[in-house]
Each structure stands twice: as structure tokens, then as C-alpha cells.
Write an enzyme that holds these catalytic residues in place. Structure first.
Site, PDB file in Angstrom:
ATOM      1  N   GLY A   1       0.839  -1.184   0.000  1.00  0.00           N
ATOM      2  CA  GLY A   1       0.000   0.000   0.000  1.00  0.00           C
ATOM      3  C   GLY A   1       0.876   1.236   0.000  1.00  0.00           C
ATOM      4  O   GLY A   1       2.031   1.196  -0.429  1.00  0.00           O
TER       5      GLY A   1
ATOM      6  N   GLN B   1       2.303   3.029   2.521  1.00  0.00           N
ATOM      7  CA  GLN B   1       3.530   2.906   3.318  1.00  0.00           C
ATOM      8  C   GLN B   1       4.434   1.823   2.748  1.00  0.00           C
ATOM      9  O   GLN B   1       5.650   2.005   2.641  1.00  0.00           O
ATOM     10  CB  GLN B   1       3.190   2.597   4.783  1.00  0.00           C
ATOM     11  CG  GLN B   1       2.659   3.775   5.575  1.00  0.00           C
ATOM     12  CD  GLN B   1       3.713   4.840   5.861  1.00  0.00           C
ATOM     13  OE1 GLN B   1       4.912   4.612   5.724  1.00  0.00           O
ATOM     14  NE2 GLN B   1       3.252   6.025   6.249  1.00  0.00           N
TER      15      GLN B   1
ATOM     16  N   SER C   1      -1.621  -4.410  -5.562  1.00  0.00           N
ATOM     17  CA  SER C   1      -0.354  -4.546  -4.834  1.00  0.00           C
ATOM     18  C   SER C   1       0.711  -5.181  -5.726  1.00  0.00           C
ATOM     19  O   SER C   1       1.873  -4.745  -5.737  1.00  0.00           O
ATOM     20  CB  SER C   1      -0.556  -5.380  -3.567  1.00  0.00           C
ATOM     21  OG  SER C   1      -1.118  -6.644  -3.888  1.00  0.00           O
TER      22      SER C   1
ATOM     23  N   HIS D   1       3.249   0.402  12.911  1.00  0.00           N
ATOM     24  CA  HIS D   1       2.243   0.765  13.918  1.00  0.00           C
ATOM     25  C   HIS D   1       2.126  -0.423  14.848  1.00  0.00           C
ATOM     26  O   HIS D   1       2.062  -1.567  14.396  1.00  0.00           O
ATOM     27  CB  HIS D   1       0.904   1.080  13.256  1.00  0.00           C
ATOM     28  CG  HIS D   1      -0.182   1.501  14.200  1.00  0.00           C
ATOM     29  ND1 HIS D   1       0.039   2.367  15.255  1.00  0.00           N
ATOM     30  CD2 HIS D   1      -1.498   1.176  14.261  1.00  0.00           C
ATOM     31  CE1 HIS D   1      -1.101   2.570  15.902  1.00  0.00           C
ATOM     32  NE2 HIS D   1      -2.041   1.850  15.320  1.00  0.00           N
TER      33      HIS D   1
ATOM     34  N   GLU E   1       1.052  16.463  12.725  1.00  0.00           N
ATOM     35  CA  GLU E   1       0.386  15.744  11.635  1.00  0.00           C
ATOM     36  C   GLU E   1      -0.839  16.469  11.093  1.00  0.00           C
ATOM     37  O   GLU E   1      -1.354  16.106  10.033  1.00  0.00           O
ATOM     38  CB  GLU E   1      -0.004  14.334  12.102  1.00  0.00           C
ATOM     39  CG  GLU E   1       1.180  13.404  12.266  1.00  0.00           C
ATOM     40  CD  GLU E   1       0.785  11.942  12.184  1.00  0.00           C
ATOM     41  OE1 GLU E   1       0.280  11.520  11.135  1.00  0.00           O
ATOM     42  OE2 GLU E   1       0.962  11.226  13.185  1.00  0.00           O
TER      43      GLU E   1
END
Length: 491
Positions: free
Chosen positions: A46, A48, A78, A132, A393
């Protein structure tokens, strides 16, 4: 599996929440050398996944992509992205066993399935990377004890990670090592090399923990970063139209207003954003922000409490098992709002006009940023982490609204952020309706007339703005980001 954070005792919880150290540039003198000559396999392609991979390859690392068999057979997006960019692509079974570092960059809800699939294929002593920590902290995923678990979390969308790298710079980044999985003591060396390979070391790196990253990230995205922007957009649009403003003009003022306002925030914090106003407008924006903070503080605190306790995560994971029924319903309802369906305004709005006619929006930004920061710090999160997850952000998220309104924001952010955004905005909109009914002329859609100002009052307000803790830490951290490009596209 049990929520990892909830298995810790209070001392351990506080220690991990409070882990945050700004790393010196000299600590990255070796660049990405620790990973050179090793095989890095990225799972997921994706935003990132692709952009981190491009940066890492350009930094001299051996990068390939492991995709599911069906994604390859059906030549899904992808597979196309990876192959069109010249990367080696293979199945999990083909690539994972040779990997020295497996980087899991799939969406949160896929992490458990991905990790359970790749773990048996990983060689002894390999490393597993995340950007994350939700799967480790909230799901409580158990990782084989011979595997080193690290995190490199760029504080920007994937597209910005790539663009800043191409400019010879990078984006601020958090790195961490999972304390339960560092058998050889090499976790920090791996994380530093990975961060350097993405360019993050040029913009500032915080040594953090999985816990601090997850709890602060969830809080920021639910409240100021996404929830406040969504609630503010819907409330401000309805108020403008109710008072007779052309819906197309109202839509543009809001859609591009957030971005224009937060560009000042990016360059000089709340101080510069407020300095863009006339003195009478600044005093009014300050007063409105203080009212908003008093009204919204309990809501911000509830979100933080539910994040700390795991209540938020358990509710969202329950929705995962129910085919995302709540998420998809909220997404559909948002798409039907008056703001999202309003016509486009073809005229031009000058930059200063966004400030002069957006006093309430500026007050919402100030109140939301300060509340998110204060609530995180009160919960044990260190100021630097709280800054990155609130003020830093915000311009990046505002930029997504400028592209295609709330739809674009909710497409770009993760499903986890989107779910939390809806929880907040659905509570915040009715909470603020009485406040909206009491607004004065000049608060929104019209400029506040110039007039006499009490010097002592202005002095005190300026001092209050500049002395807030987020302004102090922000000034230091922005010193490492002076080369980042302007992102505003408003006009």
C-alpha cells in the site's frame, strides 16, 4: 490473546507510556549499513509499503515484496505497484524463509492473519518489523522468542515519506523495540538502520516504545487529527448555510480553510497561526478556543481513557468480526452529508480571507491541538510524542480534505483512524451545537471589524499562547524540520 498493555503492572505501564528520547544525528552516522547485505521482505504494498520500499532500495538495501498467492495470480493492485517499480515479488513461501527482516505493512485488521502466516516461515533469529504497534499492544500478538520485533513509524502518509526522501530530506519518525522480543540485543540497531533507509534520521527520530506509539497515535487521530476536522467541517458548513452563505462558497472556505490555516501552524505553531489574525480577531479566537476547551475536555478525556483501558480497541475489533458494519454505516452517512454533497465554488478565495473569515475554525484548531496534547501528557505520554501526534500531523490531514473533502481524508487514513474519527465526530457534533447557536457575527464567514484593543488584554493573550507547553516543545522539534516543503494547495 490478552491486550499486552493490560498485562503490565502500573510501573511498567507508566515506564512504557513515558518512553521518549530525541535521538542525536550522530547516532545515525552508520546510516542503513546494519541492514546492507541482508534480505528485507515487505508484506503489503500500500502507500507505506511501496514508498518505504522505494526509499529503502534507494538507500542500498535488498528489498522484495511477499504477497498472497491470489494477489499475484489475479495481478491485483499490490502486485502491479511492486512489479511496475521493478521489485522482486513472490509468495510468502518463496520469500519469507530467506528474509533477515520481514516488514509487515498491511492494514491493522490483517496483522494477526499475516503474522500467524509468516511466523512459521521465518528463519531462526530473523526480525519482524511494524510501522504501527496495534497488533502487538492492543491485540497482544505473541511472537516467537527467537524473533526480534521492531517498529519504525514515519509520522506522515506514505506519499510524503517518498516525496521528502526524493528531496534529500525525510519525515519525523518514531522507532521502538518490543521489550519481550529482543533476544540478541540488536533491535535498536535494526530499527535505526531501517529509519535511516527511509530518510527519517534527517528530520528527527524519537526513540519510543510500542505502547507510547500506539496510545498516542490512537488519541491524536481520533481527536484533533481526524475527528475534530470532520466535526468542525460539518458544523461550520451547516452554520454558514443556515446564515445565508452560498453553499458552494461555504464548502470551499472550509475545504481549503483547514489546509491554509494549518500551513501557518506547520511553520510556526499556534503562535504564528494566531498572529495571522488582526488583534480583535485574535482576542475573539482565543476566547472561543477557551470556551471550546471547557466544553470538549470531557470528550477528549473519555477517548484517552478508552484508549488506555483497551475499551476502544475491543469495540473496534468486535466491529471487525461483524464485517465492519459500524464503520461502513458511518462512512456511508458521512458521504451523504450536506458538506460532502455541496457544489464546487469556481471563484478564488485569497489566502488571508481564509483567516479573516475563519476565526471559529482557528479557534477549533487551537482548542483541539492543545486539548489533545494536554490530555496525552496528563496520561503519561511525553511531550515530544504528544506534539508529533497532534500539531505536527494536522497539516498533512488537512491537505487530504483540500483534495476531495472528508471522503479523501477517510480513504487516506487507516481503517483504525477512520473508526475512531467517527466515534469522536458523532459525539462532538451534538455536543457543540448549543455553542454554535451562540456565535456572534464575525466568528465565521465574515471578518471581524477593526477596533480598539485593550493593550493589557492583548499582552496577556499573546503570553498565554506563546507559553503553552506545546509551543515550547514545538519550537525545538520544528528546528529539525525547516527543510520540509510547503504542502498547501489552496486557492
Amino acid at each position: 490473546m490478552a491486550n499486552y498493555f493490560n498485562t503490565l503492572n502500573l510501573r511498567q505501564q507508566l515506564a512504557q507510556l513515558g518512553k521518549c528520547r530525541f535521538m542525536g544525528r550522530d547516532e545515525f552516522a552508520d546510516g542503513a549499513s546494519y541492514l546492507q547485505g541482508k534480505k528485507v521482505v515487505i508484506v503489503g504494498c500500500g502507500a507505506q509499503g511501496l514508498n518505504q520500499g522505494l526509499n529503502m532500495r534507494d538507500s542500498g538495501l535488498d528489498i522484495s515484496y511477499a504477497l498472497r498467492k491470489e494477489a499475484i495470480a489475479e495481478k491485483r493492485a499490490s502486485w502491479r505497484k511492486a512489479t511496475e517499480n521493478g521489485f522482486k515479488v513472490g509468495t510468502y513461501e518463496e520469500l519469507i524463509p530467506q528474509a533477515d527482516l520481514v516488514v509487515n505493512l498491511t492494514p491493522d485488521k490483517q496483522h494477526s492473519d499475516v503474522v500467524r502466516t509468516v511466523q512459521p516461515l521465518m528463519k531462526d533469529g530473523a526480525a519482524l518489523g511494524y510501522s504501527h504497534g496495534f497488533n502487538i499492544v492492543e491485540v497482544g500478538e505473541q511472537i516467537r522468542k527467537d524473533i526480534t520485533v521492531v517498529m519504525v513509524a514515519p509520522k506522515c502518509p506514505g506519499t510524503e515519506v517518498r516525496e521528502e526522501y526524493k528531496r534529500g530530506f525525510g519525515v519525523p519518525t518514531l522507532i521502538a523495540v518490543h521489550p519481550e522480543n529482543d533476544p540478541k540485543g540488536e533491535g535498536m540497531a535494526i530499527a535505526k538502520a531501517w529509519a535511516a533507509a527511509t530518510g527519517g534520521h534527517r528530520a528527527g527520530v524519537l526513540e519510543s516504545s510500542f505502547v507510547a506509539e500506539v496510545k498516542s497515535d490512537l488519541m491524536g487521530e481520533q481527536t484533533i487529527l481526524c475527528g475534530m476536522l470532520q466535526a468542525g467541517s460539518l458544523l461550520c458548513f451547516d452554520k454558514l448555510v443556515e446564515e445565508g452563505t452560498d453553499p458552494a462558497y461555504a464548502e470551499k472556505l472550509i475545504q481549503f480553510g483547514w489546509e491554509t490555516i494549518t500551513e501557518a501552524l506547520k511553520q510556526g505553531g499556534i503562535t504564528l497561526m494566531m498572529d495571522r489574525l488582526s488583534n480583535p480577531a485574535k482576542l475573539r479566537a482565543y476566547a472561543l478556543s477557551e470556551q471550546l476547551k471547557e466544553i470538549m475536555a470531557p470528550l477528549f478525556q473519555k477517548h484517552m481513557d478508552d484508549i488506555i483501558s483497551g475499551e476502544f480497541s475491543s469495540g473496534m475489533m468486535a466491529d471487525w468480526t461483524n464485517d465492519d458494519k459500524k464503520l461502513l454505516t458511518w462512512r456511508e452517512e458521512t458521504g451523504k452529508t450536506a458538506f460532502e454533497t455541496a457544489p464546487q465554488y469556481e471563484g478564488k478565495i485569497g489566502e488571508q480571507e481564509y483567516f479573516d473569515k475563519g476565526v471559529l475554525m482557528i479557534a477549533m484548531v487551537k482548542a483541539g491541538v492543545e486539548l489533545a496534547f494536554e490530555t496525552m501528557v496528563d496520561s503519561g505520554i511525553i511531550e515530544e510524542s504528544a506534539y508529533y501526534e497532534s500539531l505536527h500531523e494536522l497539516p498533512l490531514i488537512a491537505n487530504t480534505i483540500a483534495r476531495k473533502r472528508l471522503y479523501e481524508m477517510n480513504v487516506v487514513i487507516s481503517d483504525t483512524a477512520e473508526y475512531g474519527n467517527y466515534l469522536f465526530s458523532y459525539a462532538c457534533v451534538p455536543l457543540l451545537k448549543p455553542f454554535m447557536a451562540e456565535l456572534q457575527p464575525g466568528d465565521l464567514g465574515k471578518a471581524i471589524p477593526e477596533g480598539a484593543v485593550d493593550n493589557a488584554q492583548l499582552r496577556d493573550v499573546n503570553e498565554a499562547i506563546r507559553s503553552h507547553a506545546i509551543e515550547q516543545v514545538g519550537k525545538k522539534l520544528r528546528g529539525y524540520m525547516t527543510d520540509m516543503k510547503r504542502i498547501a494547495v489552496a486557492g
